[in-house]
Scaffold this motif. Structure first.
Motif, PDB file in Angstrom:
ATOM      1  N   ILE A  63       0.841  -1.191   0.000  1.00 13.50           N
ATOM      2  CA  ILE A  63       0.000   0.000   0.000  1.00 13.50           C
ATOM      3  C   ILE A  63       0.884   1.252   0.000  1.00 13.50           C
ATOM      4  CG2 ILE A  63      -1.588   1.382   1.397  1.00 13.50           C
ATOM      5  CD1 ILE A  63      -3.042  -0.863   0.135  1.00 13.50           C
ATOM      6  N   THR A  64       1.940   1.209   0.794  1.00  5.90           N
ATOM      7  CA  THR A  64       2.874   2.337   0.862  1.00  5.90           C
ATOM      8  C   THR A  64       3.611   2.510  -0.455  1.00  5.90           C
ATOM      9  OG1 THR A  64       3.175   1.940   3.230  1.00  5.90           O
ATOM     10  CG2 THR A  64       4.806   3.318   2.136  1.00  5.90           C
ATOM     11  N   SER A  65       4.037   1.399  -1.062  1.00  2.60           N
ATOM     12  CA  SER A  65       4.721   1.458  -2.355  1.00  2.60           C
ATOM     13  C   SER A  65       3.833   2.094  -3.419  1.00  2.60           C
ATOM     14  CB  SER A  65       5.136   0.050  -2.805  1.00  2.60           C
ATOM     15  OG  SER A  65       6.060  -0.514  -1.919  1.00  2.60           O
ATOM     16  N   GLN A  66       2.542   1.746  -3.398  1.00  4.16           N
ATOM     17  CA  GLN A  66       1.618   2.296  -4.383  1.00  4.16           C
ATOM     18  C   GLN A  66       1.481   3.805  -4.204  1.00  4.16           C
ATOM     19  OE1 GLN A  66       0.628   0.566  -6.805  1.00  4.16           O
ATOM     20  NE2 GLN A  66      -0.853   1.931  -7.795  1.00  4.16           N
ATOM     21  N   ALA A  67       1.409   4.257  -2.963  1.00  5.91           N
ATOM     22  CA  ALA A  67       1.332   5.702  -2.701  1.00  5.91           C
ATOM     23  C   ALA A  67       2.601   6.398  -3.164  1.00  5.91           C
ATOM     24  CB  ALA A  67       1.108   5.941  -1.209  1.00  5.91           C
ATOM     25  N   PHE A  68       3.751   5.767  -2.914  1.00  6.11           N
ATOM     26  CA  PHE A  68       5.033   6.353  -3.311  1.00  6.11           C
ATOM     27  C   PHE A  68       5.177   6.399  -4.831  1.00  6.11           C
ATOM     28  CE2 PHE A  68       9.597   5.807  -4.322  1.00  6.11           C
ATOM     29  CZ  PHE A  68      10.073   6.999  -3.789  1.00  6.11           C
ATOM     30  N   ILE A 146       5.343   7.597   5.603  1.00  5.90           N
ATOM     31  CA  ILE A 146       5.623   7.662   4.167  1.00  5.90           C
ATOM     32  C   ILE A 146       4.320   7.827   3.386  1.00  5.90           C
ATOM     33  CG2 ILE A 146       6.514   6.387   2.169  1.00  5.90           C
ATOM     34  CD1 ILE A 146       8.490   5.030   4.089  1.00  5.90           C
ATOM     35  N   ASN A 147       3.302   7.068   3.780  1.00  7.15           N
ATOM     36  CA  ASN A 147       1.993   7.171   3.134  1.00  7.15           C
ATOM     37  C   ASN A 147       1.433   8.577   3.215  1.00  7.15           C
ATOM     38  OD1 ASN A 147       0.037   5.069   1.940  1.00  7.15           O
ATOM     39  ND2 ASN A 147       1.250   3.846   3.363  1.00  7.15           N
ATOM     40  N   ILE A 148       1.445   9.124   4.407  1.00  2.69           N
ATOM     41  CA  ILE A 148       0.874  10.458   4.622  1.00  2.69           C
ATOM     42  C   ILE A 148       1.640  11.519   3.843  1.00  2.69           C
ATOM     43  CG2 ILE A 148       0.503  12.268   6.349  1.00  2.69           C
ATOM     44  CD1 ILE A 148      -0.152  10.064   8.358  1.00  2.69           C
ATOM     45  N   ILE A 149       2.967  11.466   3.890  1.00  4.58           N
ATOM     46  CA  ILE A 149       3.783  12.459   3.177  1.00  4.58           C
ATOM     47  C   ILE A 149       3.512  12.409   1.682  1.00  4.58           C
ATOM     48  CG2 ILE A 149       6.146  13.072   2.517  1.00  4.58           C
ATOM     49  CD1 ILE A 149       7.030  12.240   5.325  1.00  4.58           C
ATOM     50  N   CYS A 150       3.519  11.194   1.102  1.00  6.46           N
ATOM     51  CA  CYS A 150       3.285  11.048  -0.337  1.00  6.46           C
ATOM     52  C   CYS A 150       1.878  11.498  -0.722  1.00  6.46           C
ATOM     53  CB  CYS A 150       3.495   9.596  -0.759  1.00  6.46           C
ATOM     54  SG  CYS A 150       5.205   9.024  -0.681  1.00  6.46           S
ATOM     55  N   SER A 151       0.881  11.083   0.050  1.00  5.54           N
ATOM     56  CA  SER A 151      -0.509  11.386  -0.279  1.00  5.54           C
ATOM     57  C   SER A 151      -0.811  12.874  -0.127  1.00  5.54           C
ATOM     58  CB  SER A 151      -1.452  10.569   0.599  1.00  5.54           C
ATOM     59  OG  SER A 151      -1.272   9.191   0.392  1.00  5.54           O
ATOM     60  N   VAL A 152      -0.333  13.483   0.957  1.00  5.55           N
ATOM     61  CA  VAL A 152      -0.596  14.910   1.190  1.00  5.55           C
ATOM     62  C   VAL A 152       0.114  15.767   0.153  1.00  5.55           C
ATOM     63  CG1 VAL A 152      -0.228  16.832   2.788  1.00  5.55           C
ATOM     64  CG2 VAL A 152      -1.064  14.640   3.652  1.00  5.55           C
ATOM     65  N   THR A 153       1.374  15.425  -0.150  1.00  2.62           N
ATOM     66  CA  THR A 153       2.112  16.172  -1.179  1.00  2.62           C
ATOM     67  C   THR A 153       1.417  16.051  -2.525  1.00  2.62           C
ATOM     68  OG1 THR A 153       4.181  15.705  -0.016  1.00  2.62           O
ATOM     69  CG2 THR A 153       4.357  16.482  -2.283  1.00  2.62           C
ATOM     70  N   LEU A 154       0.973  14.847  -2.855  1.00  2.00           N
ATOM     71  CA  LEU A 154       0.252  14.605  -4.104  1.00  2.00           C
ATOM     72  C   LEU A 154      -1.062  15.386  -4.131  1.00  2.00           C
ATOM     73  CD1 LEU A 154       0.183  12.996  -6.749  1.00  2.00           C
ATOM     74  CD2 LEU A 154      -0.823  11.097  -5.477  1.00  2.00           C
ATOM     75  N   LEU A 155      -1.755  15.418  -3.007  1.00  2.00           N
ATOM     76  CA  LEU A 155      -3.027  16.144  -2.912  1.00  2.00           C
ATOM     77  C   LEU A 155      -2.820  17.638  -3.131  1.00  2.00           C
ATOM     78  CD1 LEU A 155      -6.049  15.867  -2.313  1.00  2.00           C
ATOM     79  CD2 LEU A 155      -5.513  16.193   0.115  1.00  2.00           C
ATOM     80  N   ILE A 183      -7.765  11.691  -2.055  1.00  2.00           N
ATOM     81  CA  ILE A 183      -8.333  11.829  -0.715  1.00  2.00           C
ATOM     82  C   ILE A 183      -8.757  10.455  -0.183  1.00  2.00           C
ATOM     83  CG2 ILE A 183     -10.272  12.749   0.624  1.00  2.00           C
ATOM     84  CD1 ILE A 183     -10.170  15.241  -1.143  1.00  2.00           C
ATOM     85  N   LEU A 184      -9.420   9.669  -1.030  1.00  2.00           N
ATOM     86  CA  LEU A 184      -9.845   8.324  -0.627  1.00  2.00           C
ATOM     87  C   LEU A 184      -8.642   7.438  -0.328  1.00  2.00           C
ATOM     88  CD1 LEU A 184     -12.799   7.639  -3.105  1.00  2.00           C
ATOM     89  CD2 LEU A 184     -12.939   8.041  -0.638  1.00  2.00           C
ATOM     90  N   MET A 185      -7.585   7.555  -1.138  1.00  3.00           N
ATOM     91  CA  MET A 185      -6.370   6.769  -0.914  1.00  3.00           C
ATOM     92  C   MET A 185      -5.773   7.083   0.445  1.00  3.00           C
ATOM     93  SD  MET A 185      -2.868   6.506  -3.215  1.00  3.00           S
ATOM     94  CE  MET A 185      -2.371   8.219  -2.938  1.00  3.00           C
ATOM     95  N   LEU A 186      -5.736   8.368   0.787  1.00 10.84           N
ATOM     96  CA  LEU A 186      -5.188   8.791   2.078  1.00 10.84           C
ATOM     97  C   LEU A 186      -6.040   8.258   3.223  1.00 10.84           C
ATOM     98  CD1 LEU A 186      -3.241  10.458   3.800  1.00 10.84           C
ATOM     99  CD2 LEU A 186      -4.673  12.464   3.370  1.00 10.84           C
ATOM    100  N   ILE A 187      -7.352   8.346   3.079  1.00 10.06           N
ATOM    101  CA  ILE A 187      -8.260   7.880   4.138  1.00 10.06           C
ATOM    102  C   ILE A 187      -8.148   6.368   4.328  1.00 10.06           C
ATOM    103  CG2 ILE A 187     -10.686   7.585   4.778  1.00 10.06           C
ATOM    104  CD1 ILE A 187     -11.251  10.267   3.405  1.00 10.06           C
ATOM    105  N   ILE A 188      -8.194   5.621   3.214  1.00  3.38           N
ATOM    106  CA  ILE A 188      -8.177   4.161   3.296  1.00  3.38           C
ATOM    107  C   ILE A 188      -6.856   3.636   3.847  1.00  3.38           C
ATOM    108  CG2 ILE A 188      -8.185   2.039   1.914  1.00  3.38           C
ATOM    109  CD1 ILE A 188     -10.260   3.415   0.109  1.00  3.38           C
ATOM    110  N   SER A 189      -5.742   4.180   3.360  1.00  2.00           N
ATOM    111  CA  SER A 189      -4.441   3.719   3.855  1.00  2.00           C
ATOM    112  C   SER A 189      -4.255   4.072   5.327  1.00  2.00           C
ATOM    113  CB  SER A 189      -3.311   4.309   3.008  1.00  2.00           C
ATOM    114  OG  SER A 189      -3.317   5.728   3.058  1.00  2.00           O
TER     115      SER A 189
END
Length: 276
Positions: A63-68, A146-155, A183-189
């Protein structure tokens, strides 16, 4: 279904889709192994416990790899495509090595425990509970961060592009859709990692943990496997006539965007990457 589409469609032979394929296989194997009863056969219960522990950890790393990968493909497009294979293999093997190392360590140190239909890592020993919880907390914390950083930066990146598209400065490449997906990716992960913490600290009733985990896996699969690429490719394979009418001309991949230099040295918006 994902494996069938991968075999039938060349559009799935890209690294982001490889990651989705791995994610689907991990969830499938993880849940199937939980209903396979091996009894007290030593040659089977240890492999089952190691595999289940490994798959639980590997799900979080995947899941983290996919976000990255999504972050790199959208925000660092030129670098990502120049190192695409290396990035994919690095994240894959790092996830495998860490997950396998923790699994073996827990089994060797803590032994096994039977949860009715399957064997898993034991945490009955007081000292083992403390060590396992500390290591699991660190593991989850690193990958959640890592998930949060990638998702928030992407958002933030997509939000900026959406505003520019709304003002007519750039072409609108369906930024609203991608904004919602991120947003859904961040919430679900985040919920997956929070659930993992709750399991680590025994905050769920023991007889409900597997059901809660199964529901979580279904939600993850629905999010990651129901997207534009899969819908379009399924339609193309099984409903070709309708597909040709709906998409008379279609690019190989849907895109978010990429800024790159044109031949005159100017910056222009080009299609680049998308997992949706």
């Amino acid at each position: 279904a994902i494996i069938f589409l991968y075999v039938k469609s060349d559009n799935f032979k890209i690294y982001p889709c490889y990651n989705l394929l791995i994610l689907s296989i991990v969830i499938f194997c993880d849940n199937i192994l939980r209903v396979i009863y091996v009894g007290d056969i030593t040659a089977l219960k240890y492999p089952q416990a190691i595999l289940l522990t490994f798959l639980d950890k590997f799900l979080l790393t995947t899941i983290t790899s996919q976000a990255f990968i999504t972050f790199m493909g959208v925000c660092k497009t030129q670098f990502y495509f120049s190192k695409e294979k290396c990035i994919f293999l690095t994240t894959l093997f790092v996830g495998i090595i860490i997950s396998l190392a923790l699994s073996i360590l827990y089994i060797v140190r803590n032994g096994l425990i039977n949860y009715g239909t399957y064997w898993y890592t034991s945490d009955d020993i007081e000292n083992s509970v403390r060590v396992k919880r500390i290591s699991d907390t660190i593991f989850n914390g690193i990958f959640l961060l890592i998930n949060i950083i990638c998702s928030v930066t992407l958002l933030i990146f997509i939000t900026k592009k959406k505003k520019e598209a709304d003002l007519g400065y750039i072409e609108n490449l369906d930024y609203g859709h991608h904004h919602t997906r991120i947003i859904l990716m961040l919430i679900i992960s985040s919920l997956l990692f929070i659930e993992s913490y709750l399991i680590i600290y025994d905050k769920f009733p023991s007889d409900e943990v597997d059901l809660i985990y199964l529901i979580t896996c279904i939600i993850i699969l629905l999010y990651y496997t129901i997207n534009k690429i899969i819908i379009k490719e399924t339609m193309r394979i099984f409903c070709r006539g309708y597909y040709d009418k709906k998409y008379p001309t279609i690019k190989k991949n849907d895109s978010i965007t990429d800024e790159c230099d044109d031949e005159n040295g100017n910056r222009e918006e080009n299609d680049s990457y998308s997992e949706d």
